[in-house]
Every structure is written in C-alpha cells, then in structure tokens.
Write an enzyme that holds these catalytic residues in place. Sequence first.
Site, PDB file in Angstrom:
ATOM      1  N   HIS A 139      83.972 125.189  58.760  1.00  0.00           N
ATOM      2  CA  HIS A 139      83.183 125.407  59.974  1.00  0.00           C
ATOM      3  C   HIS A 139      83.196 126.591  60.850  1.00  0.00           C
ATOM      4  CE1 HIS A 139      80.238 122.352  62.239  1.00  0.00           C
ATOM      5  NE2 HIS A 139      79.736 123.590  61.940  1.00  0.00           N
ATOM      6  N   ASP A 179      78.743 116.530  63.858  1.00  0.00           N
ATOM      7  CA  ASP A 179      80.199 116.675  63.642  1.00  0.00           C
ATOM      8  C   ASP A 179      80.944 115.341  64.137  1.00  0.00           C
ATOM      9  OD1 ASP A 179      82.933 117.860  63.103  1.00  0.00           O
ATOM     10  OD2 ASP A 179      82.020 119.888  63.759  1.00  0.00           O
ATOM     11  N   HIS A 224      83.849 116.006  65.252  1.00  0.00           N
ATOM     12  CA  HIS A 224      84.666 116.816  66.143  1.00  0.00           C
ATOM     13  C   HIS A 224      83.949 117.812  66.998  1.00  0.00           C
ATOM     14  CE1 HIS A 224      86.766 116.590  61.856  1.00  0.00           C
ATOM     15  NE2 HIS A 224      87.867 115.980  62.773  1.00  0.00           N
ATOM     16  N   ASP A 243      84.756 121.055  67.776  1.00  0.00           N
ATOM     17  CA  ASP A 243      85.130 122.356  67.490  1.00  0.00           C
ATOM     18  C   ASP A 243      85.144 123.476  68.497  1.00  0.00           C
ATOM     19  OD1 ASP A 243      85.316 121.315  64.966  1.00  0.00           O
ATOM     20  OD2 ASP A 243      83.529 121.948  64.266  1.00  0.00           O
ATOM     21  N   HIS A 281      88.281 126.677  62.255  1.00  0.00           N
ATOM     22  CA  HIS A 281      87.187 125.732  62.235  1.00  0.00           C
ATOM     23  C   HIS A 281      87.135 124.914  63.394  1.00  0.00           C
ATOM     24  CE1 HIS A 281      88.976 122.190  59.721  1.00  0.00           C
ATOM     25  NE2 HIS A 281      89.857 122.453  60.810  1.00  0.00           N
ATOM     26  N   ASP A 292      78.238 119.522  59.890  1.00  0.00           N
ATOM     27  CA  ASP A 292      79.535 119.057  59.209  1.00  0.00           C
ATOM     28  C   ASP A 292      79.633 117.809  58.732  1.00  0.00           C
ATOM     29  OD1 ASP A 292      82.204 118.404  58.995  1.00  0.00           O
ATOM     30  OD2 ASP A 292      82.821 119.545  60.771  1.00  0.00           O
ATOM     31  N   ASP A 327      81.832 115.785  57.598  1.00  0.00           N
ATOM     32  CA  ASP A 327      82.682 114.853  58.159  1.00  0.00           C
ATOM     33  C   ASP A 327      82.007 113.925  59.361  1.00  0.00           C
ATOM     34  OD1 ASP A 327      83.223 115.978  60.865  1.00  0.00           O
ATOM     35  OD2 ASP A 327      85.119 117.251  59.800  1.00  0.00           O
ATOM     36  N   GLU A 329      82.155 122.185  55.121  1.00  0.00           N
ATOM     37  CA  GLU A 329      83.421 121.156  55.252  1.00  0.00           C
ATOM     38  C   GLU A 329      83.327 120.484  53.897  1.00  0.00           C
ATOM     39  OE1 GLU A 329      86.239 121.541  56.779  1.00  0.00           O
ATOM     40  OE2 GLU A 329      85.563 122.930  58.537  1.00  0.00           O
TER      41      GLU A 329
HETATM   42  N1  LIG Z   1      85.347 121.878  61.515  1.00  0.00           N
HETATM   43  C1  LIG Z   1      86.328 120.945  61.545  1.00  0.00           C
HETATM   44  N2  LIG Z   1      86.270 119.944  60.541  1.00  0.00           N
HETATM   45  N3  LIG Z   1      86.970 120.887  62.706  1.00  0.00           N
HETATM   46  C2  LIG Z   1      88.154 120.045  62.700  1.00  0.00           C
HETATM   47  C3  LIG Z   1      88.912 120.332  63.915  1.00  0.00           C
HETATM   48  C4  LIG Z   1      90.169 119.487  64.141  1.00  0.00           C
HETATM   49  C5  LIG Z   1      91.033 119.423  65.612  1.00  0.00           C
HETATM   50  N4  LIG Z   1      90.216 119.128  66.565  1.00  0.00           N
HETATM   51  C6  LIG Z   1      91.483 121.096  65.429  1.00  0.00           C
HETATM   52  O1  LIG Z   1      91.044 121.943  66.310  1.00  0.00           O
HETATM   53  O2  LIG Z   1      92.228 121.388  64.712  1.00  0.00           O
HETATM   54 MN   LIG Z   2      83.087 120.817  62.501  1.00  0.00          MN
HETATM   55 MN   LIG Z   3      84.420 117.935  61.727  1.00  0.00          MN
END
Ligand SMILES: NC(=[NH2+])NCCC[C@H](N)C(=O)O
Ligand SMILES: [Mn+2]
Ligand SMILES: [Mn+2]
Length: 303
Positions: A100, A124, A126, A128, A141, A230, A232, A275
């Site tokens: 990402h 997402d 998350h 990010d 990411h 994303d 996920d 992702e």
């Molecule tokens: N694009 C993603 N899948 N990001 C996941 C980030 C996970 C976690 N918040 C980190 O900063 O490491």
């Molecule tokens: Mn993401």
């Molecule tokens: Mn994510």
Amino acid sequence: MEPLEVGILGVPMDLGSSRRGTDMGPSAIRYARLTDALRQVGHRVRDLGNLEVPVAESLDAGNPRLKHIEAIEPVWRLLADRVARLAGEGRVPLVLGGDHSLAVGTIGGLLAAGWDDLGVLWFDAHADFNDPATTPSGNVHGMPVACIVGHGTPELLAHTRWLPRYLPARRLVMIGLRDVDPGEREKLRRSGIVTYTMQQIDELGIAEVTRRALQHLDGEGVRRLYVSFDVDVVDPDVAPGVGTPVVGGLTYRESHLAMEIVAESGLLAGMEVVEVNPIRDVLNRTAEVAVALIASAFGKRIL
Ligand SMILES: NC(=[NH2+])NCCC[C@H](N)C(=O)O
Ligand SMILES: [Mn+2]
Ligand SMILES: [Mn+2]
C-alpha cells in the site's frame, strides 16, 4: 456507467512490508482475468505492464523506522509520472499492487495531473497513518496516508518534496478500520480525516456508510473519486491472501455493495487494489475477489 478508457499499471512492490509476496500481486490479479472482466462491462482496456521495482534481497533496508525508503521514493516518483501521463491522456488509471505504500505515487500523480477536485475513499483494516515516530514496524505501507495529507515527521515528509501539494485531509475518507496503532489514533483524531470503523459499519450498514462518505466528499467539492482498496479490508475468511490479515472484516457482499455504490455515484476516476499476497493465498481466491470487486466498482451489475 459510460464506457471508459482504462489504463492498467502493475507495481510489483513489497518493499513497504516486512512480509515478501505482494510483489506478485499484479500477476495474480491479471491471472484472475482482469481485462476480460472490465471488457465485459463495456470498457476499453489497455494494460501498460509493470513498473520496474527493486527486489528486497538486493537491498539493505536502511533506517529501521523507515525501511527501504531509499528504494521506495524513486518508485513513487516513477509511478506518479506514469499515472499523471495516463490521466493526461484521459485514461482511468487502474493500479495493481503491490504493497500500500504505492498510494503515495498514484495519488501524487493525480495531484500532479492537476486534479484539484480529487477525493479519496480509502478501504482498509488499517489507518496507514503512521510515521517514523509512531510506527510499530518501520514498514512504509503503514505510512502512505501520512505522506499524502502531509501529516508526519519532517524525516518522513522529506521524501515527499516531489509532490506538487498535499491532499487536504478532509478529502480522504477511511472505511473498514479495525486495527489502529495507539500513535495513529491520536494523530487521526486531530487530522480532519473522516473515518468509518467496523463498529460503525455494523451499526449503520455498509450502504449507509458508503453513502455518507460520498456525501461528505461531495460537500468538500470532490468531483473525481479515487478508490484506494487494500484487500485486507475484506474478512480474511474471504480474502486470505494478504500480508497483514485482521479478523472481523467486510463480508463478500458488503465489499461488493460498497463498490456498487461507488459505481452508481458516477464519480469513479481511478482505482488501486493493493496488498494481494499470493504466497498466503488459497488457489488465487483473493485475486479473484479483487477482480470481482474491481468489476463492481467499474459498473458491473447483477441485472
Ligand atoms: N497497508 C497495510 N497493510 N498496512 C499495515 C500496517 C500495519 C501497522 N499499522 C504498521 O504500521 O506496521
Ligand atoms: Mn493499507
Ligand atoms: Mn491494511
């Protein structure tokens, strides 16, 4: 939906993640018959191939709080150029990730193309929204939103000086959040970014949430919508092939309904799907889900 000229660009990158494998995402998504799916909806499609991205094993990760940034920034710049060129030709960019972190390049490219009426729907699990001070992992990411809206430590923002400007935070809406780091939570509250967590989706329904998000962006003057998806955000039972799975995600139908509402808005001007990690997938199921969701966002209807 009107027939569009879609330009596909693959970004085989996993430097922003500590797990290898999202570099194979573009191949997996193409293998799941992406162009056929878009042509069936009536669009004209041109696949422009992949960007060249360095391989993790050939590099030193460098700064442990900003891993691989020296290799990632040039990919952002190259990607931004390519996306700006596509947009300039009147094509709708469809970018296949890749981790990402690439969103800094795509959205940067649209800003460079002069899209002043741009808004972003960020699907997402998350946020990010980390930076080198808050990151628990050092993985870039987890930081693209901070780069795009210009909320991060100077050390991070030094790598965004090539951006023509930042996206106003109120023009980005996050949907599907369920795994936010403590440092991100604080920053997010003060940012102006509108967020919809899984709790709000459970309470209001994904249709209402997606419509509210679009309504908010409309009120901010957004006339062109970029969807940063994303995978996920989808529940890992449905989409297991991701690097950072989080339980409790969108169902298959919820994620489709969100894309169907995006299509109905008539504002879709570009999309990225990121992702997808084939190493962790089961028989390419996640890439197939990705293609089905792209088709819905680009106007595929049940009847
Ligand atoms: N694009 C993603 N899948 N990001 C996941 C980030 C996970 C976690 N918040 C980190 O900063 O490491
Ligand atoms: Mn993401
Ligand atoms: Mn994510």
